[in-house]
Design an enzyme around this catalytic site. Structure first.
Site, mmCIF file in Angstrom:
data_model
loop_
_atom_site.group_PDB
_atom_site.id
_atom_site.type_symbol
_atom_site.label_atom_id
_atom_site.label_comp_id
_atom_site.label_asym_id
_atom_site.label_seq_id
_atom_site.Cartn_x
_atom_site.Cartn_y
_atom_site.Cartn_z
ATOM 1 N N GLY A 118 -1.133 -5.941 -2.619
ATOM 2 C CA GLY A 118 -0.309 -5.503 -1.958
ATOM 3 C C GLY A 118 1.795 -5.293 -1.785
ATOM 4 O O GLY A 118 2.101 -5.830 -2.991
ATOM 5 N N SER A 119 1.887 -6.056 -0.637
ATOM 6 C CA SER A 119 3.643 -6.120 -0.604
ATOM 7 C C SER A 119 4.278 -6.764 -2.059
ATOM 8 O O SER A 119 5.211 -6.660 -1.667
ATOM 9 C CB SER A 119 4.251 -6.220 0.362
ATOM 10 O OG SER A 119 3.527 -5.058 1.820
ATOM 11 N N ALA A 120 3.674 -7.529 -2.285
ATOM 12 C CA ALA A 120 4.512 -8.330 -3.678
ATOM 13 C C ALA A 120 4.911 -8.091 -4.432
ATOM 14 O O ALA A 120 5.695 -8.584 -5.047
ATOM 15 C CB ALA A 120 3.171 -9.945 -3.341
ATOM 16 N N ILE A 121 4.600 -6.515 -4.496
ATOM 17 C CA ILE A 121 5.172 -5.985 -5.549
ATOM 18 C C ILE A 121 6.337 -5.095 -5.683
ATOM 19 O O ILE A 121 6.902 -4.239 -6.520
ATOM 20 C CB ILE A 121 4.055 -5.367 -5.811
ATOM 21 C CG1 ILE A 121 4.132 -4.818 -7.724
ATOM 22 C CG2 ILE A 121 3.952 -3.265 -5.458
ATOM 23 C CD1 ILE A 121 4.328 -5.840 -8.739
#
Length: 329
Positions: free
Chosen positions: A71-74
């Site tokens: 998800g957006s952690a990347i």
């Protein structure tokens, strides 16, 4: 650290890795739920074995060696790749109107959606703080598949992690290539087919704290610490920019729950949507990668499964914050 993180799950399913982001030392590798291996050593009954095998939470699955959608952690990694190849420039804004975006007829009915509208041009800092999917989707398409995939390969995707314990390799897609523009857009903000382990995700944040160098992970006490795995992925100034922005994510953005600690925390949230293409709703996994902003001696990448009805990634933010508060006492 291992015990503190495992107990924090309190029956939830998920995985976490904790490292010292200045040395690369592995402080914890957690898979939850787990099981008691003594039962296998001294003899386990068929009924107990069947219960473990049939448990929907899959306690026998080693989640810390597996890979998951980040998800957006990347997004900080996508930002770093764009900064490095020049497709993202600090302070350069992008006009984004509305909550959805499509790149034309070739996309059919598909649209990228973001969670909030902007009140002006969106630059990389604002996009990270508000976790703007459209910004990263457009930047991913703009830089193109070749530069995008090469950037992730420079961060170790598609190769074995240099680690004594066998870990599943992180990949940008099932075959290591991205030939479809919609997939490229989705991958840029952590959806699509991209998958990574919690440990590798934690390591991708080490360049932001080490002047652009990604550290090699170590697990044995006699390993040499502070080894560099990937050199100069970004410049020192670019690393500082992202590091400062990760603090802003807590102060002004999606990880506000981390303000509960009496010391500053930096990090990035991520919500991985697991629904199928023809589904309106589906399961979500909540991520948070966080560390004490000043000491920078512990970095935790934590994922909890099924957070869609528990506050999403904010649920994971609260868990990581509580862990850091406990171990930093």
């Amino acid at each position: 650290m291992q015990e503190a993180i495992y107990e924090a799950y309190d029956g939830d399913s998920g995985t976490a890795a904790a490292i010292d982001p200045k040395t690369g030392e592995t402080l914890a590798l957690v898979s939850s739920p787990s099981f008691t291996p003594d039962n296998f050593l001294y003899g386990i009954s068929q009924s107990d074995y069947d219960n473990l095998q049939n448990d929907p939470q899959q306690p026998m699955l080693n989640r810390f060696s597996a890979t998951f959608s980040p998800g957006s952690a990347i997004k900080p990694v996508t930002a770093a790749i764009g900064l490095n190849n020049g497709s993202i420039k600090p302070g350069e804004g992008m006009e984004i109107n509305g909550l959805t975006w499509s790149n034309g007829e070739g996309w059919g009915d598909y649209e990228v959606r973001r969670v909030s509208e902007s009140d002006g041009p969106v630059d990389v800092t604002d996009a990270l703080v508000r976790s703007d999917n459209i910004y990263f989707a457009r930047k991913g398409v703009e830089m193109g598949s070749e530069k995008f995939v090469n950037g992730f390969q420079e961060f170790g995707f598609g190769e074995d992690l240099p680690f004594e314990y066998p870990m599943t390799s992180s990949t940008v897609s099932s075959n290591g290539a991205i030939d479809d523009e919609v997939q490229l857009a989705n991958t840029s903000y952590g959806q699509g087919e991209i998958e990574t382990s919690a440990l590798h995700l934690a390591l991708t944040y080490t360049p932001f704290l080490n002047d652009g160098n990604m550290l090699k992970p170590t697990i044995l006490a006699d390993n040499d610490d502070s080894q560099i795995w990937k050199e100069q992925l970004i410049t020192s100034d670019q690393a500082t920019l992202i590091q400062d922005t990760l603090r802003d994510v807590v102060e002004e953005g999606t990880a506000s729950g981390a303000q509960d600690a009496d010391f500053p925390i930096s990090g990035k949230t991520g919500t991985a949507e697991l629904k199928l293409a023809d589904e309106e709703n589906g399961e979500e996994n909540g991520w948070f990668v966080g560390y004490p902003s000043e000491d920078q001696d512990i970095l935790i990448a934590m994922m909890i499964e099924g957070t869609h009805d528990r506050g999403g990634s904010g649920y994971t933010v609260n868990k990581v914050t509580d862990i850091l508060k406990e171990v930093k006492q």
